[in-house]
Design an enzyme around this catalytic site. Structure first.
Site, PDB file in Angstrom:
ATOM      1  N   ASN A 147      -8.248   4.246  -1.525  1.00  0.00           N
ATOM      2  CA  ASN A 147      -7.338   3.298  -1.614  1.00  0.00           C
ATOM      3  C   ASN A 147      -8.057   2.039  -1.770  1.00  0.00           C
ATOM      4  O   ASN A 147      -9.248   1.870  -1.241  1.00  0.00           O
ATOM      5  CB  ASN A 147      -6.450   3.272  -0.511  1.00  0.00           C
ATOM      6  CG  ASN A 147      -5.225   4.193  -1.014  1.00  0.00           C
ATOM      7  OD1 ASN A 147      -4.923   4.197  -2.052  1.00  0.00           O
ATOM      8  ND2 ASN A 147      -4.537   4.947  -0.063  1.00  0.00           N
ATOM      9  N   CYS A 169      -3.925   9.800  -7.072  1.00  0.00           N
ATOM     10  CA  CYS A 169      -3.109   9.340  -5.768  1.00  0.00           C
ATOM     11  C   CYS A 169      -2.187  10.340  -5.518  1.00  0.00           C
ATOM     12  O   CYS A 169      -1.679  10.989  -6.277  1.00  0.00           O
ATOM     13  CB  CYS A 169      -2.390   8.214  -6.105  1.00  0.00           C
ATOM     14  SG  CYS A 169      -1.288   7.673  -4.450  1.00  0.00           S
ATOM     15  N   ASP A 170      -2.254  10.777  -4.210  1.00  0.00           N
ATOM     16  CA  ASP A 170      -1.487  11.940  -3.748  1.00  0.00           C
ATOM     17  C   ASP A 170      -0.040  11.630  -3.342  1.00  0.00           C
ATOM     18  O   ASP A 170       0.911  12.522  -3.024  1.00  0.00           O
ATOM     19  CB  ASP A 170      -1.973  12.663  -2.741  1.00  0.00           C
ATOM     20  CG  ASP A 170      -2.172  12.042  -1.405  1.00  0.00           C
ATOM     21  OD1 ASP A 170      -1.733  10.822  -1.274  1.00  0.00           O
ATOM     22  OD2 ASP A 170      -2.138  12.359  -0.149  1.00  0.00           O
ATOM     23  N   TYR A 265       6.906   3.659  -1.868  1.00  0.00           N
ATOM     24  CA  TYR A 265       6.068   2.198  -1.428  1.00  0.00           C
ATOM     25  C   TYR A 265       6.782   1.158  -1.911  1.00  0.00           C
ATOM     26  O   TYR A 265       6.479  -0.022  -1.553  1.00  0.00           O
ATOM     27  CB  TYR A 265       4.829   2.265  -2.120  1.00  0.00           C
ATOM     28  CG  TYR A 265       3.635   3.113  -1.090  1.00  0.00           C
ATOM     29  CD1 TYR A 265       3.099   2.388  -0.508  1.00  0.00           C
ATOM     30  CD2 TYR A 265       3.512   4.509  -1.158  1.00  0.00           C
ATOM     31  CE1 TYR A 265       1.983   2.823   0.480  1.00  0.00           C
ATOM     32  CE2 TYR A 265       2.269   4.984  -0.471  1.00  0.00           C
ATOM     33  CZ  TYR A 265       1.747   4.305   0.320  1.00  0.00           C
ATOM     34  OH  TYR A 265       0.710   4.981   1.113  1.00  0.00           O
ATOM     35  N   ARG A 285       0.295   0.573  12.065  1.00  0.00           N
ATOM     36  CA  ARG A 285      -0.184   2.163  11.536  1.00  0.00           C
ATOM     37  C   ARG A 285      -1.458   2.336  12.060  1.00  0.00           C
ATOM     38  O   ARG A 285      -1.613   3.185  12.274  1.00  0.00           O
ATOM     39  CB  ARG A 285       0.187   2.023   9.991  1.00  0.00           C
ATOM     40  CG  ARG A 285      -0.104   3.277   9.503  1.00  0.00           C
ATOM     41  CD  ARG A 285       0.907   4.412   9.619  1.00  0.00           C
ATOM     42  NE  ARG A 285       0.476   5.293   8.870  1.00  0.00           N
ATOM     43  CZ  ARG A 285       0.314   6.714   9.343  1.00  0.00           C
ATOM     44  NH1 ARG A 285       0.716   6.914  10.517  1.00  0.00           N
ATOM     45  NH2 ARG A 285      -0.240   7.541   9.014  1.00  0.00           N
TER      46      ARG A 285
END
Length: 442
Positions: A147, A169-170, A265, A285
């Site tokens: 990322n 991207c997963d 997102y 986070r």
């Protein structure tokens, strides 16, 4: 059947054991002769690698395993580099999240100013890996899931246009599994999807089952009531609170445009005020990950090393990472599998910037990918995407040119930031925090 040699770049990542296990679990369709770990942080990589060495010896003694901090050793004689690096590690992620929150702006790993800061750190790291790969194994492919993928993909488009890199991207994979569950299917592989957007910034327009039946009405009904959260209370048990909130909030994101299913997102761009309100500027986070995932993974590594066996390990094959094996298999065995990739638009989305890096379905084979044509997209999505792609391009230009002005413009243009003056305050703090990682800005 040919056996393949793989290097995992980011050998010290807490996700590496799960990826290694997933590779071993899929050896029947993607045979491995050699697996290597590479990291520039020897101290961090060592416990992960030593534990995985024991695990691999017990599960797949035929696979040669090694780990190193030497690029030549790592990248010589490989067919694939699977890259998931985090430049600056979690200490810098914590600052990415906390600095914007000081100014009432959301702090998030890949979205808004935090994502921009992370992108400025990641570009050089990915280019370095690509250059090593091309120097020591010029025929290899890089599967990059580091990322922030959108910024990294734009940087490789600009600076290494001929490189054999696929940016992936997963997150859509995870959400497609949830949608398959909503429809009573065993797996997302029983669905055919049409998706368009940018990385962490996209929408599903069509979803069918294998017989061509439209699954959108079922999924929309669930989204309206639950978002991406599963209807049963079970989903709460295995998911961290911050992710549960994201999956539930998708209900409100969906309501903004009920014609499409949104990537989760989009919460950060469409409801930034909500995110700030529900954030703790003292505990973000990054702290959650450091206190739980980081701690647990390294404790488990030390336990395996001390006992000399991986029997009874809590490590599990990372199911979401199976898309990496799907992608590698598609290239290696020319399976022509349909997968979401981050690729140059070049007309696939007809009414959008041809030089944007978009996330769309592609057919993947040994010579790379062929894009699925999307056609025109609606005005709402197009407007949001144009703003976001401009942010990403300005970040890459700022990195290339060492331009303070362009990075200020990028942060100002982000939909998560209220004004140019707030953007400047955040930028000045981020420059100070990232002085060991960013190019010097003038």
């Amino acid at each position: 059947m040919k056996k393949y040699s793989i290097v995992i770049a980011g050998g010290g990542s807490t996700f590496t054991p799960g990826v290694a296990l997933m590779l071993l679990d899929n050896k029947d369709r993607f045979p491995i002769r050699q697996l290597k770990f590479y990291d520039n942080d020897e101290k961090r990589q060592e416990p992960i690698a030593k534990a995985c060495e024991i695990l691999i010896k017990e599960k797949a003694p035929d696979v040669a395993f090694s780990y190193t901090t030497n690029p030549e050793e790592a990248f010589t004689d490989i067919d694939f580099c699977m890259a998931h690096i985090r430049v600056g590690k979690y200490a810098m992620r914590e600052l990415d999240e906390k600095i914007p929150l000081k100014y009432g702006v959301l702090g998030q790993e890949t979205c808004g100013p935090g994502g921009i800061a992370y992108g400025m750190r990641s570009i050089g790291g990915i280019l370095e890996l690509l250059d090593y790969m091309e120097q020591y194994s010029p025929d290899a492919w890089m599967l990059n899931y580091s990322n922030p993928a959108a910024i990294v993909a734009e940087a490789t488009r600009r600076l290494r246009p001929d490189s054999k890199i696929l940016n992936i991207c997963d997150m859509p994979i995870d959400l497609e599994e949830k949608m398959a569950n909503m429809c009573g299917l065993k797996s997302r592989k029983e669905m055919s999807v049409r998706y368009f957007g940018l990385n962490h910034f996209g929408w599903w327009s069509h979803i069918y089952d294998k017989d061509g039946n439209d699954l959108m009405p079922t999924i929309k009904k669930h989204m309206e009531q639950h978002g991406f959260a599963l209807a049963t209370s079970e989903f709460n048990q295995h998911v961290e609170p911050s992710w549960n909130d994201t999956f539930v909030k998708a209900r409100d994101v969906y309501k903004v445009d009920p014609e499409h299913i949104p990537n989760s997102y989009l919460k950060y761009y469409l409801f930034p005020d909500y995110v700030v309100e529900h954030s703790n500027p003292e505990y973000t986070r990054a702290n959650e990950v450091m206190d739980y995932r980081e701690k647990n993974v390294f404790e488990e590594c030390h336990r395996i090393i001390d006992k000399g066996t991986a029997e009874g390990t809590t490590f599990e094959a990372d199911a979401h990472a199976s898309y990496i094996v799907d992608l590698a298999t598609a290239i290696a065995e020319n399976t022509k599998e349909r997968m979401l990739l981050i690729v140059p638009n070049e007309g696939s989305i007809a009414n959008f910037d041809p030089e944007a890096m978009v996330e769309i379905p592609c057919i993947v084979g040994k010579n790379g990918f062929e894009k699925i044509t999307i056609g025109n997209i609606p005005r709402f999505q197009k407007g949001l995407m144009e703003q976001q792609v401009a942010v990403e391009k300005l970040v890459v230009e700022a990195w290339i040119e060492g331009s303070y002005q362009k990075l200020w413009q990028a942060i100002t243009l982000s939909k998560t930031v209220p004004s140019a003056s707030v953007a400047k305050q955040i930028l000045d703090d981020l420059i100070e925090a990232n002085k060991d990682y960013w190019p010097e800005l003038k």
